[in-house]
Design a protein around this motif. Structure first.
Motif, PDB file in Angstrom:
ATOM      1  N   CYS A 141      62.632  73.631  83.928  1.00  0.00           N
ATOM      2  CA  CYS A 141      61.686  74.733  84.117  1.00  0.00           C
ATOM      3  C   CYS A 141      61.922  75.358  85.486  1.00  0.00           C
ATOM      4  O   CYS A 141      61.769  74.694  86.513  1.00  0.00           O
ATOM      5  N   CYS A 170      54.250  67.749  79.927  1.00  0.00           N
ATOM      6  CA  CYS A 170      55.529  68.463  79.918  1.00  0.00           C
ATOM      7  C   CYS A 170      56.642  67.557  80.467  1.00  0.00           C
ATOM      8  O   CYS A 170      56.601  67.181  81.642  1.00  0.00           O
ATOM      9  N   ASN A 173      58.930  69.032  83.439  1.00  0.00           N
ATOM     10  CA  ASN A 173      58.201  69.045  84.706  1.00  0.00           C
ATOM     11  C   ASN A 173      58.152  67.622  85.274  1.00  0.00           C
ATOM     12  O   ASN A 173      58.452  67.379  86.447  1.00  0.00           O
ATOM     13  N   MET A 368      48.218  73.708  80.672  1.00  0.00           N
ATOM     14  CA  MET A 368      49.325  72.831  80.309  1.00  0.00           C
ATOM     15  C   MET A 368      48.800  71.440  79.939  1.00  0.00           C
ATOM     16  O   MET A 368      49.029  70.991  78.837  1.00  0.00           O
ATOM     17  N   SER A 404      62.395  76.876  78.803  1.00  0.00           N
ATOM     18  CA  SER A 404      62.318  75.417  78.922  1.00  0.00           C
ATOM     19  C   SER A 404      61.070  74.837  78.259  1.00  0.00           C
ATOM     20  O   SER A 404      60.939  73.632  78.156  1.00  0.00           O
ATOM     21  N   CYS A 405      60.172  75.711  77.820  1.00  0.00           N
ATOM     22  CA  CYS A 405      58.883  75.267  77.279  1.00  0.00           C
ATOM     23  C   CYS A 405      59.023  74.777  75.844  1.00  0.00           C
ATOM     24  O   CYS A 405      58.579  75.452  74.908  1.00  0.00           O
TER      25      CYS A 405
HETATM   26  S1  SF4 Z   1      54.938  73.569  80.117  1.00  0.00           S
HETATM   27 FE1  SF4 Z   1      56.485  75.142  80.317  1.00  0.00          FE
HETATM   28  S2  SF4 Z   1      55.918  76.323  82.146  1.00  0.00           S
HETATM   29 FE2  SF4 Z   1      54.766  74.401  82.216  1.00  0.00          FE
HETATM   30  S3  SF4 Z   1      56.034  73.135  83.516  1.00  0.00           S
HETATM   31 FE3  SF4 Z   1      56.575  72.715  81.373  1.00  0.00          FE
HETATM   32  S4  SF4 Z   1      58.314  74.036  80.920  1.00  0.00           S
HETATM   33 FE4  SF4 Z   1      57.349  74.776  82.820  1.00  0.00          FE
END
Ligand code: SF4
Length: 469
Positions: A141, A170, A173, A368, A404-405
């Protein structure tokens, strides 16, 4: 640790800080002439962005927030000299807990990346390229990797500990924060969201225990026992900020929307950096006063809102001036995005325990964590977005398709169907990176949005109006 700062033009924090410091010297009100004088001495690559950021109305709404961010950065920069620890947090962690410690200052990965995207002529892409040069995968991300790569390059502010609140929400992350903590040799403190429904008592208890353990780890790292009155100091201010948020939310419902353009970013920018501090209160109050002024202004209220839009997850943070011009030219109001949905609640300040529970509750409800860490992503995400688009009278929504989500991509088609079916709001799907124009340039984004607006949104609105006549 290597010093590869020459390849990235220096540390991100320092570069953003220098820009903010220069902006802080500008007067509270800028005339058009003053703006042109400033723009005339800037390198050509910065002219459009500066003209946008310093336009009188935008400067009036954003100056207080930028000064608040400057204080936040200044405290972190001076922390080591003043014997305080720098704690790097992600955007889904309540920074007020760190503000409660006299011996610690928070910095937030995604806020720093967003500042770089908006303030550096390069948008901070050289840090991303540096991360790729290290062999890191390109499905990371950019929202956190850009700032974290600046730390890896060796010239940035090095944190004393990294909090990772993404496990359970996530993976990318969580992994990049873990990688950086191992690589630079600083402790990582975990706050994991268990996969339980939002109304599950057991899930809340497990999360609260994990939150309390994390506070204990912070006490160990800082060498400071977190006092009840210190928690109360930030809890009281967090509650005041939540009240201001509630007032702003009510104003968001009005047609036309009286909030200055880009208010959502400023509001959640404060949430992720200065919540629990006077600076956040000043920033929110400034937006509130300007919104109230707009709501009383006859000329402002005579504006036609062709359509109101909402981002179902993230917006795009680069080349905001082009997006802003598009909004204005098309009569579209950008209400905000899913990061605005952090559901602030009043914290019970009776005791240390009630306050810690309140802060853990805020962390559970952060963007999130709440949706992507839910028992069912599609269900929780759809519920939240449907409630928001209905309350805020949204005409269309957009998914930016941040590459990346993976979690949002996995549930997007369900979300789109549900929002369409239950709220009657069409959702456009794009495929860009929120922080970098090289994945999908702003010109292509605006072309897609223009087609959607004219072929889907406006005809649907006309049909609705015909039916009501
Ligand atoms: S959910 Fe999406 S925007 Fe949020 S940290 Fe993860 S990849 Fe990044």
């Amino acid at each position: 640790m290597h010093d590869d700062s020459a390849s990235t033009g220096g540390g991100l924090v320092e570069r953003v800080y220098t820009t903010l410091k220069m902006l802080s010297l500008l007067p509270e009100r800028l005339s058009e002439d003053q703006l042109e004088e400033i723009v005339a001495i800037l390198p050509s690559g910065n002219v459009d962005a500066a003209r946008f950021m310093l336009s009188p109305s935008r400067w009036e709404s954003s100056r207080t927030s930028l000064l608040s961010i400057l204080t936040w950065l200044e405290e972190a920069r001076n922390a080591k000299e003043e014997g305080r620890k720098v704690i790097l947090v992600p955007f889904n962690f309540p920074p007020e807990i760190i503000h409660a410690f006299a011996s610690a200052s928070p910095v937030t990965s995604e806020v720093l990346t967003t500042l770089a995207t908006q303030m550096l002529a390069s948008g901070g892409e050289e840090y991303w390229d540096y991360a790729m040069g290290l062999g890191l995968p390109d499905h990371l991300c950019s929202g956190n990797t850009i700032e974290l790569a600046s730390i890896l390059a060796g010239s940035d502010l090095v944190p004393d500990a990294i909090i990772s609140a993404a496990p359970g929400g996530c993976d990318v992350n969580a992994k990049i924060h873990e990688f950086v903590s191992r690589r630079i040799g600083v402790p990582q403190l975990l706050l994991e969201k268990p996969v339980y429904a939002s109304n599950s008592r057991r899930g809340r208890e497990i999360y609260f225990k994990s939150f309390r353990r994390l506070v204990g780890d912070l006490e160990e790292i800082t060498g400071e026992t977190l006092k009840e009155e210190s928690l109360r100091r930030v809890a009281v201010k967090a509650n005041q900020a939540s009240q201001l948020y509630g007032d702003l939310w009510e104003l968001y419902k009005r047609i036309p929307c009286p909030l200055p353009s880009a208010s959502a970013l400023l509001i959640y920018g404060m949430r992720f950096s200065m919540w629990g501090r006077d600076e956040a209160l000043e920033s929110l109050d400034n937006i509130l006063q300007l919104s109230l002024r707009n709501s009383r202004d006859a000329e402002y209220n005579s504006r036609e809102e062709v359509a109101r839009m909402f981002w179902v997850y993230l917006p795009f943070y680069f080349e905001g001036y082009l997006f802003s011009e598009w909004l204005e030219a098309n009569g579209v109001t950008n209400i905000g995005d899913a990061l605005l949905l952090f559901y602030p609640q009043a914290i019970d300040t009776t005791s240390r325990d009630t306050m810690l529970r309140g802060f853990a509750e805020s962390a559970w409800n952060m963007g999130m964590t709440r949706q992507m860490g839910a028992e069912s992503i599609s269900l929780q995400w759809s519920e939240d977005i449907i409630a928001a688009v209905k309350e805020l009278h949204v005409d269309f929504a957009v998914y930016c398709g941040h590459h990346s989500c993976k979690q949002t991509w996995s549930a997007f088609s369900i979300l789109r169907n549900e929002v369409r079916k239950r709220a009657g709001v069409p959702v456009l799907c794009l495929q860009g990176d929120s922080w970098m124009g090289k994945v999908m340039p702003m010109s292509a984004i605006l072309d897609e949005m223009t087609m959607f607006l004219h072929n889907v949104v406006i005809p649907a609105r006309e049909r609705r109006e015909d039916t009501h006549e």
